[in-house]
Design an enzyme around this catalytic site. Structure first.
Site, mmCIF file in Angstrom:
data_model
loop_
_atom_site.group_PDB
_atom_site.id
_atom_site.type_symbol
_atom_site.label_atom_id
_atom_site.label_comp_id
_atom_site.label_asym_id
_atom_site.label_seq_id
_atom_site.Cartn_x
_atom_site.Cartn_y
_atom_site.Cartn_z
ATOM 1 N N GLY A 219 0.824 -1.193 0.000
ATOM 2 C CA GLY A 219 0.000 0.000 0.000
ATOM 3 C C GLY A 219 0.862 1.248 0.000
ATOM 4 O O GLY A 219 2.081 1.182 0.155
ATOM 5 N N GLY A 221 2.214 5.259 1.052
ATOM 6 C CA GLY A 221 2.380 6.197 2.160
ATOM 7 C C GLY A 221 3.151 5.684 3.363
ATOM 8 O O GLY A 221 3.803 4.644 3.342
ATOM 9 N N CYS A 246 5.502 -5.518 1.780
ATOM 10 C CA CYS A 246 5.728 -4.087 1.572
ATOM 11 C C CYS A 246 5.161 -3.254 2.740
ATOM 12 O O CYS A 246 5.704 -3.314 3.834
ATOM 13 C CB CYS A 246 5.171 -3.658 0.226
ATOM 14 N N LEU A 247 4.073 -2.506 2.540
ATOM 15 C CA LEU A 247 3.485 -1.767 3.652
ATOM 16 C C LEU A 247 3.052 -2.732 4.755
ATOM 17 O O LEU A 247 3.176 -2.426 5.943
ATOM 18 C CB LEU A 247 2.287 -0.939 3.182
ATOM 19 N N ASN A 288 8.730 -1.224 -4.393
ATOM 20 C CA ASN A 288 8.093 0.093 -4.511
ATOM 21 C C ASN A 288 7.737 0.583 -3.115
ATOM 22 O O ASN A 288 6.659 0.296 -2.608
ATOM 23 C CB ASN A 288 6.841 0.028 -5.382
ATOM 24 N N GLY A 290 8.817 3.832 0.053
ATOM 25 C CA GLY A 290 9.606 4.988 0.470
ATOM 26 C C GLY A 290 9.990 4.954 1.933
ATOM 27 O O GLY A 290 10.657 5.875 2.415
ATOM 28 N N TYR A 291 9.558 3.908 2.659
ATOM 29 C CA TYR A 291 9.851 3.778 4.091
ATOM 30 C C TYR A 291 10.513 2.435 4.348
ATOM 31 O O TYR A 291 10.374 1.492 3.554
ATOM 32 C CB TYR A 291 8.565 3.907 4.919
ATOM 33 N N HIS A 331 8.237 -7.305 -3.382
ATOM 34 C CA HIS A 331 6.995 -7.854 -3.930
ATOM 35 C C HIS A 331 7.228 -9.237 -4.533
ATOM 36 O O HIS A 331 7.695 -9.343 -5.672
ATOM 37 C CB HIS A 331 6.442 -6.916 -5.010
ATOM 38 N N GLU A 333 5.041 -11.162 -5.701
ATOM 39 C CA GLU A 333 4.142 -11.350 -6.843
ATOM 40 C C GLU A 333 4.643 -10.641 -8.087
ATOM 41 O O GLU A 333 4.056 -10.780 -9.174
ATOM 42 C CB GLU A 333 2.737 -10.852 -6.490
#
Length: 385
Positions: A219, A221, A246-247, A288, A290-291, A331, A333
């Site tokens: 996700g 942010g 990821c998130l 993908n 940014g954190y 990722h 996938e």
């Protein structure tokens, strides 16, 4: 038509417009993928961002329905060196320009994307405005500084109702923080009975679905903008096997007491090397984000680092010391990118089977009915994929 990109440090790029004649503010980032621009456009993790493609030629194979990773693109702008107006691909159904126009997304071509990428790498990601308007630079600067970046991206991209993708094997609750379609595809290809729930689903609502395991999706942010998810994860990980992507990986870490921080310019592309610390094998991964999970925050938590990024040493994988729970920052996938890490879905399902052997008293119900959760009004919402 002319298009302009203005960065918050005052750097101005002037190029040619394609896509929508619009004005958009977002965080300017870059992606190093050579192919896969349609998957980049439709990845919900790019919500609120203006994406720069470092590969110089974009649009040459057009757009096809089968390659979407979500129902629509969520990016705020698209930046390329050279845009190909006439795609050459038997699968192409329409052009990149037509797709961006359909969803009101501005694009700019003909600028030096190498220079832009070097600026981001040196100074870090920054806010920018992409416009086709005739406003003065001073007016654009004022508008840019007055427009804050989004903090509610997950709410914008998550499903609003529950839906199911029936299967005859393990029931997986997929918590949608902005999930790519590839995650659902990998689960359904393995016969899983998948129930997709919104980002704000509570632990009790998930329990009522009687899952065999829970997958926390990718996700957009800052993970700290989704505190309700951290609370939910801290409750359910005591009861169900968990896999975070990821998130979902960052939220899992926060739920276990670790901390996260923003990277200077993030990891975005299909060519990031990741080392498995158990086998010393290196995988090329699609990323993908940014954190990242802070390395010095792991001490004192029940977490163990399983994977690291070969480029900068950041954490790419975690597992719980005593509970059946693990996560990766990349990722598995792919879409776009290599499928080297798809085996992680198999490891997740094997973890579920081993957990079920140890806890046979846990009820397991696999059914083909549509999933149901209570809406805010207290009424049952049903949705069938």
């Amino acid at each position: 038509m002319q298009a302009r990109l203005l960065l918050e440090d005052g750097t101005l790029f002037v190029g040619k417009s394609f896509g929508s004649t619009a004005e958009s503010v977002g965080e300017v980032v870059f992606n190093t993928g050579i192919t896969g621009y349609q998957e980049v456009l439709s990845d919900p993790s790019y919500c609120g961002q203006i994406v720069t493609m470092t590969y110089p030629l974009i649009g040459n194979y057009g757009i096809t329905r089968d390659d979407f990773e979500s129902v629509r693109p969520f990016i705020h702008g698209f930046i390329v060196r050279e845009y190909e107006e006439v795609p050459s691909n038997w699968r192409a159904q329409y052009t990149l320009d037509e797709l961006l126009k359909e969803y009101g997304i501005p694009g700019i071509s003909g600028i030096d994307t190498r220079q832009l990428t070097r600026i981001i790498r040196h100074y870090g990601t920054m806010k920018g405005i992409l416009t086709t308007s005739s406003q003065s630079v001073a007016e654009l600067k004022e508008l840019l500084h007055a427009t804050p970046l989004m903090t509610d991206q997950v709410k914008r991209v998550s499903t609003r109702s529950v839906f199911s993708s029936p299967g005859n094997k393990e029931r997986i609750v997929l918590v949608d923080f902005g999930s790519k379609s590839g995650i659902l595809r990998d689960l359904t290809q393995r016969g899983c009975d998948v129930v997709v729930v919104p980002h704000d689903a509570t632990a009790d609502e998930i329990r009522r679905l009687q899952p065999d395991g829970i997958l926390l999706s990718n996700g957009p942010g800052d993970p700290k903008d989704v505190p309700h998810a951290v609370r939910m994860i801290s409750e359910v990980m005591q009861e169900y096997p968990i896999f975070g992507i990821c998130l979902g990986h960052q939220l899992f870490a926060l739920a276990c007491g670790a901390d996260t921080e923003k990277l200077k310019f993030g990891h975005r592309g299909g060519n990031h090397p990741v080392k498995d610390l158990k086998t010393n094998r290196c995988y090329i991964t699609s990323q993908n984000h940014g954190y990242t999970v802070m390395d010095d925050s792991i001490s004192g938590t029940p977490l163990e680092v399983t994977h690291i990024n070969n480029n900068d040493g950041t954490i790419e994988g975690l597992k719980h010391e005593s509970l059946p729970a693990f996560s990766v920052q990349y990722h598995p996938e792919a879409s776009p990118g290599p499928y080297d890490s798809s085996y992680l879905f198999d490891e997740f399902l094997e973890m579920i089977r081993q957990h079920r052997k140890k806890h046979p008293e846990v009820p397991r119900q696999v059914q083909f009915a549509a999933a149901a959760l209570k809406s805010e009004k207290g009424e049952l919402q049903y949705a069938q994929k």
